[in-house]
Design a protein around this motif. Structure first.
Motif, PDB file in Angstrom:
ATOM      1  N   ALA A 156       0.838  -1.203   0.000  1.00 31.68           N
ATOM      2  CA  ALA A 156       0.000   0.000   0.000  1.00 31.68           C
ATOM      3  C   ALA A 156       0.874   1.254   0.000  1.00 31.68           C
ATOM      4  O   ALA A 156       0.504   2.278  -0.572  1.00 31.68           O
ATOM      5  N   GLU A 157       2.019   1.189   0.656  1.00 35.75           N
ATOM      6  CA  GLU A 157       2.885   2.364   0.808  1.00 35.75           C
ATOM      7  C   GLU A 157       4.148   2.260  -0.035  1.00 35.75           C
ATOM      8  O   GLU A 157       4.689   3.264  -0.470  1.00 35.75           O
ATOM      9  N   VAL A 158       4.641   1.034  -0.188  1.00 40.89           N
ATOM     10  CA  VAL A 158       5.969   0.843  -0.797  1.00 40.89           C
ATOM     11  C   VAL A 158       5.814   0.463  -2.260  1.00 40.89           C
ATOM     12  O   VAL A 158       5.106  -0.498  -2.586  1.00 40.89           O
ATOM     13  N   ALA A 159       6.469   1.197  -3.157  1.00 36.46           N
ATOM     14  CA  ALA A 159       6.442   0.835  -4.574  1.00 36.46           C
ATOM     15  C   ALA A 159       7.001  -0.574  -4.725  1.00 36.46           C
ATOM     16  O   ALA A 159       8.073  -0.887  -4.206  1.00 36.46           O
ATOM     17  N   THR A 160       6.259  -1.438  -5.409  1.00 34.74           N
ATOM     18  CA  THR A 160       6.627  -2.849  -5.475  1.00 34.74           C
ATOM     19  C   THR A 160       6.422  -3.366  -6.892  1.00 34.74           C
ATOM     20  O   THR A 160       5.332  -3.200  -7.444  1.00 34.74           O
ATOM     21  N   PRO A 161       7.462  -3.982  -7.480  1.00 37.07           N
ATOM     22  CA  PRO A 161       7.297  -4.475  -8.845  1.00 37.07           C
ATOM     23  C   PRO A 161       6.272  -5.604  -8.929  1.00 37.07           C
ATOM     24  O   PRO A 161       6.133  -6.399  -7.992  1.00 37.07           O
ATOM     25  N   LEU A 162       5.572  -5.665 -10.041  1.00 35.37           N
ATOM     26  CA  LEU A 162       4.596  -6.719 -10.372  1.00 35.37           C
ATOM     27  C   LEU A 162       3.371  -6.703  -9.459  1.00 35.37           C
ATOM     28  O   LEU A 162       2.614  -7.666  -9.406  1.00 35.37           O
ATOM     29  N   GLN A 163       3.190  -5.594  -8.752  1.00 42.73           N
ATOM     30  CA  GLN A 163       2.117  -5.525  -7.762  1.00 42.73           C
ATOM     31  C   GLN A 163       1.304  -4.238  -7.859  1.00 42.73           C
ATOM     32  O   GLN A 163       0.728  -3.797  -6.870  1.00 42.73           O
ATOM     33  N   CYS A 164       1.251  -3.612  -9.046  1.00 43.47           N
ATOM     34  CA  CYS A 164       0.561  -2.311  -9.114  1.00 43.47           C
ATOM     35  C   CYS A 164      -0.918  -2.447  -8.790  1.00 43.47           C
ATOM     36  O   CYS A 164      -1.519  -1.553  -8.171  1.00 43.47           O
ATOM     37  N   HIS A 165      -1.526  -3.555  -9.176  1.00 40.78           N
ATOM     38  CA  HIS A 165      -2.960  -3.777  -8.930  1.00 40.78           C
ATOM     39  C   HIS A 165      -3.224  -3.931  -7.431  1.00 40.78           C
ATOM     40  O   HIS A 165      -4.081  -3.257  -6.858  1.00 40.78           O
ATOM     41  N   ALA A 166      -2.432  -4.811  -6.770  1.00 40.41           N
ATOM     42  CA  ALA A 166      -2.632  -5.051  -5.331  1.00 40.41           C
ATOM     43  C   ALA A 166      -2.252  -3.815  -4.526  1.00 40.41           C
ATOM     44  O   ALA A 166      -2.926  -3.463  -3.548  1.00 40.41           O
ATOM     45  N   GLY A 167      -1.177  -3.138  -4.947  1.00 38.43           N
ATOM     46  CA  GLY A 167      -0.734  -1.936  -4.224  1.00 38.43           C
ATOM     47  C   GLY A 167      -1.788  -0.841  -4.274  1.00 38.43           C
ATOM     48  O   GLY A 167      -2.100  -0.198  -3.263  1.00 38.43           O
TER      49      GLY A 167
END
Ligand code: HXC
Ligand code: NAP
Length: 269
Positions: free
Chosen positions: A154-165
């Motif tokens: 939710a807070e941390v930019a994370t690869p392959l996770q734009c949808h969940a983030g």
């Protein structure tokens, strides 16, 4: 490094209370349902797969608790509303809601389909709104507590996770807005954001195969968290110990988010 496990003592801390847990048939949601039941709450479990709900409800009953199941897709407001009403009919009230239902997979944004993105937003964010909205009138009768399970993405930019983030960030913002609007009714709204939790569907999807061990070494506390440790955070927020806490996010991540994308950078290859 040893994993901390917690002995769960039955108590009457939540005696007389009723709780509803989405995603309560498996993983973290099932663990939370079992914990709330062990502390005396009657619990309603929501999820799409009846078999999973029944397995968890049977385990709760075998341990002396009370559980009802509602095979429900949280994307369907009418179905969620019916399950909430069914819970109140069965237990006479509703005091606690835990939103644990979610969908996730690894996918690069450049190839993720619009429907793939929308599906995760629908389950996580819209499903959480649907459940909060349907439950509110019942929670407000005597005051209550909502806890939604988000994630460090939710807070941390994370690869392959734009949808969940995006979905989890949306839940955290929704939480702050609902906390403010509903505070005067005595309904508290918070989120718990776990990092990597062992023995879960989520981690088997995010760190498949060999990645599990290398990923673990990059967690500052050098191990995965346990479902029990997430339950402790939820218990704090729903119990009298958390009575003055609303609109906040409690990180249970072994320090993972201190590293930014940290362990997840491996996913970029
Ligand atoms: C790319 C994918 C995909 C994948 C599905 N889609 N899986 N895209 N990579 N691996 C796309 C599909 O192609 C489709 O788009 C769209 O998503 C909808 O897929 P459906 O299968 O029709 O959706 P549905 O049956 O509703 O299932 C939802 C689901 C599924 C999210 C896709 O995986 C699910 O039911 N998951 C629930 C269990 C779960 O995910 N648990 C883990 C939660 S853990 P098109 O365009 O083809 O129509 C978690 C961890 C958080 O959240 C963080 C940890 C640190
Ligand atoms: P899980 O066992 O797959 O839990 C997700 C649950 O949601 C399942 O029981 C699933 O049951 C239910 N669900 C999915 N889509 C649904 C829908 N449309 N309607 C109703 N229920 C639905 O995975 P988990 O790893 O324990 O994850 C639980 C929660 O923790 C999620 O919110 C997740 O994002 C969060 N989280 C997990 C981790 C981790 O390390 N595992 C880390 C951070 C956050 P059905 O498929 O039967 O519906």
């Amino acid at each position: 490094m040893t994993t901390t496990t917690t002995s769960v003592f039955r108590s009457d801390l939540l005696a007389g209370k009723a709780a509803l847990i989405t995603g309560g048939g498996s993983g973290i949601g099932a663990g939370i349902a079992k914990r709330l039941a062990a502390q005396g709450a009657k619990v309603a479990l929501l999820g799409r797969t009846q078999e999973k709900l029944t397995t968890t409800a049977d385990a709760i009953a075998a341990a002396g608790g009370t559980a009802k199941t509602f095979a429900t897709d949280v994307r369907d407001y009418a179905a969620v509303d019916a399950a909430v009403r069914g819970t109140v009919e069965a237990f006479g009230r509703l005091d606690i809601v835990v939103n644990s239902a979610a969908g996730n997979f690894l996918a690069p944004a450049a190839t993720l389909s619009a429907n793939g993105f929308r599906t995760v937003i629908d389950i996580d964010l819209c499903g959480t709104f649907n459940t909060c909205r349907a439950a509110f009138e019942h929670l407000a009768k005597q005051g209550g507590s909502i806890v939604s399970i988000t994630a460090t993405q939710a807070e941390v930019a994370t690869p392959l996770q734009c949808h969940a983030g995006a979905a989890k960030a949306g839940i955290e913002k929704l939480t702050r807005d609902l906390a403010l609007e509903w505070a005067r009714t005595g309904v508290r709204v918070n989120t718990v954001a776990p990092g990597p939790i062992d023995d879960t569907e989520g981690m088997s999807r995010l760190a498949p195969g060999d990645m599990k061990e290398s990923f673990k070494k990059r967690v500052p506390l050098q191990r995965y968290g346990t479902i029990d440790e997430v339950c402790e955070a939820v218990m704090f927020l729903v119990s009298p110990a958390g009575a003055y806490v609303t609109g906040t996010t409690l990180l249970i991540d072994g320090g993972t988010s201190l590293l930014g994308a940290g362990p997840f950078l491996e996913l970029m290859g």
